[in-house]
Design an enzyme around this catalytic site. Structure first.
Site: not given
Length: 312
Positions: A155, A159
């Site tokens: 993640y 991001k």
């Protein structure tokens, strides 16, 4: 309504943050293409927007591939005649620490968050450029991508990568008059419901009450609606001069994040050899120059401590 006549795509908008963004865009006058992998969830989202007085259609498909990106743009044009706004919100989580994270865990998250943002933005920008439309692209980042977080290698990579792409795209899209920014939301989600630290904030929100000021002001943590206003504003004509930015929103707080800059700079004629680095390490890499990492939460006031049941 500032977005009257505009058409928006919001990926991952069947529920949660994505639905909040879609509803706010619709409240401001935009017609919206809802996207979700669950047909019932997508249909409910469309009905919700229509019940609010807005216009919406849906595309039921997992974001990631070029084919789905093309479907989304085609649906906007077919249903509403044009496209002006893209919000790339779709995402999944597969949280595990590094040694427990599988290739599949990594690839799934990267495909939806990072590649899904890439393919959808590429398709929307092609449409904007071909039709001379000063489009608005709003990607969605995370504090994890800015600071890191335990158990979120996949993640965090996705991001952080999105913010890197935004800076590059701002350069490439400037001549076409298209803006692209990254919103960093800090809001109650299904994930934060499981974190004891946020228990009192989530419980207040679920009761329909305002979250305690400590969360809203001191932490900048709030509801999905607290972020939706920024998304809609960045989609408006008034935001034509804002591009290439990472902007945080949560609770009562708004933040413009800095881009990476050198914290310190030192020179040595002839370059920094191993021996030179060894001799100067104490001053070059002191606690004052090394940078922090990870999110650091403020101590919870006594009255906002989680109950023992959830804390365990």
């Amino acid at each position: 309504m500032s977005l009257s006549g505009k058409v928006a795509i919001v990926t991952g908008s069947g529920r949660g943050l994505g639905l909040a963004y879609a509803r706010e865009l619709a409240r401001q006058g935009a017609a919206v293409v809802i996207n979700d992998v669950d047909s019932d969830v997508a249909a409910d989202a469309v009905r919700t927007i229509e019940a609010d007085g807005g216009r919406a259609v849906s595309v039921v498909a997992p974001v990631g591939s070029t084919d789905v990106a093309k479907q989304l743009v085609a649906k906007a044009v077919e249903a509403f005649g044009r496209l002006d706004i893209l919000v790339t919100n779709a995402g999944i989580l597969r949280d595990k620490s590094l040694l427990k994270m599988t290739d599949e865990d990594f690839d799934l998250v990267i495909n939806v968050h990072l590649k899904g943002t890439f393919t959808c933005v590429r398709e929307a920008f092609a449409y904007f450029k071909e039709n001379n439309i000063p489009g608005r692209i709003i990607t969605i980042g995370s504090p994890t991508g800015q600071r890191g977080n335990f158990g979120q290698t996949n993640y965090a990579a996705a991001k952080a990568g999105i913010v890197g792409m935004v800076r590059t795209w701002a350069l490439e899209m400037k001549k076409a008059g298209v803006t692209v920014n990254c919103v960093i939301p800090v809001a109650a989600t299904a994930m934060t419901k499981t974190v004891p630290y946020f228990q009192k904030a989530v419980e207040a929100d679920e009761r329909g009450e305002a979250m305690p000021s400590f969360f809203r002001h001191d932490l900048g943590f709030g509801t999905a609606d607290d972020v939706a206003g920024l998304v809609a504003f960045l989609a408006s004509d008034e935001a034509a001069n804002i591009t290439g930015q990472a902007i945080g929103a949560g609770g009562d707080r708004l933040q413009v994040w800095t881009h990476p800059v050198a914290a310190t700079t030192e020179y040595l004629e002839g370059g920094w050899s191993y021996d030179a680095l060894h001799d100067n390490a104490a001053s070059l890499f002191s606690p004052d120059t090394l940078q922090s990492y990870g999110e650091e939460f403020l101590p919870l006031p006594e009255e906002l401590q989680p109950s023992q049941a959830q804390a365990r």
